[in-house]
Design an enzyme around this catalytic site. Structure first.
Site, short mmCIF file in Angstrom:
data_model
loop_
_atom_site.label_atom_id
_atom_site.label_comp_id
_atom_site.label_asym_id
_atom_site.label_seq_id
_atom_site.Cartn_x
_atom_site.Cartn_y
_atom_site.Cartn_z
CG HIS A 37 6.77 8.55 -28.69
ND1 HIS A 37 6.95 9.90 -28.94
CD2 HIS A 37 6.13 8.06 -29.78
CE1 HIS A 37 6.45 10.21 -30.12
NE2 HIS A 37 5.94 9.11 -30.66
CD GLU A 43 9.94 11.08 -26.50
OE1 GLU A 43 9.56 10.21 -27.32
OE2 GLU A 43 9.17 11.93 -26.01
CG HIS A 54 8.41 13.84 -28.99
ND1 HIS A 54 7.40 13.14 -28.37
CD2 HIS A 54 7.79 14.78 -29.75
CE1 HIS A 54 6.22 13.64 -28.74
NE2 HIS A 54 6.44 14.64 -29.59
CD GLU A 99 5.02 7.62 -24.56
OE1 GLU A 99 6.22 7.78 -24.24
OE2 GLU A 99 4.37 8.46 -25.19
#
Length: 419
Positions: free
Chosen positions: A307, A182, A179, A380
């Site tokens: 991420h 990020e 993404h 994450e």
């Protein structure tokens, strides 16, 4: 990290990359930064994994969760749809205003804002990999898994004691920046590359490098990553740059589009593309991972897809709320939970099955495990929660702390790859 040589090699790398990047954007419609034009950040109280899945199915996106309160990015139309469905939305900020504030008033075209120059842009990332290979040619080698939609190289670094040979050793993959916005994840992959090359004289590091083959892909989505900063102001861009943009982490081929965990709306942040593998970046990842099947056996035994944000350790599956299901036995699930819990214990993240956050489909986590039985996790990273879009743009002062924070977890996965 790499600060002593970062700018010195960037100019030369940028000149070389001009030759490597034939731009193909003219063959397709120019994507627009919909998030920056029309979206706002909202908080939604009293959510669980099922209601968060319902929120995402409107095309809005849950960014983080704290004590059941979801932070949601939504256009005006999506917010209206959610309110009509009975969700209580509280608007916190307009995305465009937040991005402008985060970027500051000065502009450095083609690069991060002046206050965030500690982050590596694409050219600098490539230059760092080249410098690593130059400094450690016996244990580091750079190649490519393919090219992006706009023709940019997607480099991969291999780290191993006999790096030119394909040894019969467990392989571990670390990939980052699927993404675009990020960017902290790119720093994570560069930190891994630095740690296992610059510290090869450390007996513990040497033992890992001598007995594993490590693959590091710092930027899976180069076009989107470049676009997010090329104006000198953050764009809040998530997808690749193909047509209106495809969410690369909804374009993988395992149960693609199966379960309401992605969108068929090209303007949605979780748009899954026209077909599985329709994005050249995910197709390149597929081809690379498939190529590591040697003699009928997948050599990549474990992987982390990094991420941001929320500080979570996630494991398969994302497409179902069931722990035990087709493709996942109780024993297999228990191993994921054990290792995920141990890694989370080392970095302070929260461990959970991916679908405990919300349902996803067509993501890398499910494909790596469902197709290849790779012990795959999604991390994450920092922060644990944020006011919304700012969570994707932490200050560069946290880079060293938040990348080194995962050293223990990386070591645990490298250990388990040989189990």
């Amino acid at each position: 990290m790499f600060s002593s040589r970062r700018r010195a090699v960037a100019v030369a790398a940028a000149a070389c990359l001009v030759l490597l990047a034939p731009i193909q954007a003219s063959v397709s419609a120019e994507p627009t930064a919909t998030a920056a034009q029309d979206s706002a950040i909202y908080t939604v109280p009293n959510t669980d994994s099922q209601t968060r899945t319902e929120i995402n199915r409107t095309g809005a996106q849950v960014l983080s969760v704290s004590a059941g309160v979801a932070t949601v990015e939504a256009t005006a139309a999506q917010a209206e749809q959610l309110r009509a469905a009975g969700f209580a939305l509280r608007e916190e900020t307009k995305v465009a205003e937040a991005l402008q504030q985060l970027s500051g008033t000065e502009r450095v075209p083609g690069d991060f804002p002046p206050d965030d120059q500690g982050f590596h842009n694409y050219d600098e990332m490539v230059a760092e990999l080249d410098a690593t290979v130059s400094e450690h040619p016996d244990i580091a080698a750079k190649s490519s898994i393919g090219t992006s939609f706009e023709g940019r190289d997607i480099p991969v670094l291999k780290i191993s004691d006999n790096v030119a040979q394909d040894e019969d050793e467990p392989e571990v993959l670390f990939n980052c920046n699927q993404h675009a916005r990020e960017h902290l994840t790119t720093e994570m992959c560069l930190h891994i590359a630095q740690r296992f090359t610059d510290n090869y004289t450390d007996p513990a590091i040497k033992d890992v490098v001598d007995n594993r083959e490590i693959w590091v892909i710092p930027v899976v989505n180069p076009d989107g990553s470049i676009y997010d900063v090329e104006s000198g102001q953050y764009q809040g861009w998530r997808k690749n740059r193909q047509d209106t943009g495809t969410d690369l982490n909804r374009n993988w081929g395992y149960l693609w589009g199966c379960c309401g965990g992605s969108s068929d709306n090209p303007d949605a942040e979780t748009y899954r593309g026209t077909a599985e593998w329709s994005a050249p970046e995910t197709a390149a990842m597929r081809d690379f991972i498939d190529s590591r099947v040697v003699g009928g056996t997948q050599q990549i035994k474990a992987a982390i897809d990094f991420h941001t944000y929320s500080e979570l350790v996630l494991w398969p599956f994302g497409h179902t709320f069931d722990d035990v299901t087709d493709g996942m036995t109780q024993e297999e699930y228990d191993r994921f939970a054990r290792i995920g819990g141990e890694m989370a214990g080392s970095n302070g993240y929260t461990p959970q099955q991916s679908s405990d956050l919300y349902i996803t489909d067509g993501d890398s986590l499910d494909w790596m495990w469902g197709q290849h039985r790779i012990l795959a996790f999604t991390f994450e990273m920092y922060p644990a929660e944020g006011g919304g879009i700012d969570g994707f743009y932490p200050p560069d002062e946290v880079i060293q702390q938040e990348t080194a924070r995962n050293d223990g977890a990386v070591d645990i996965l490298l250990r388990e790859a040989g189990a």
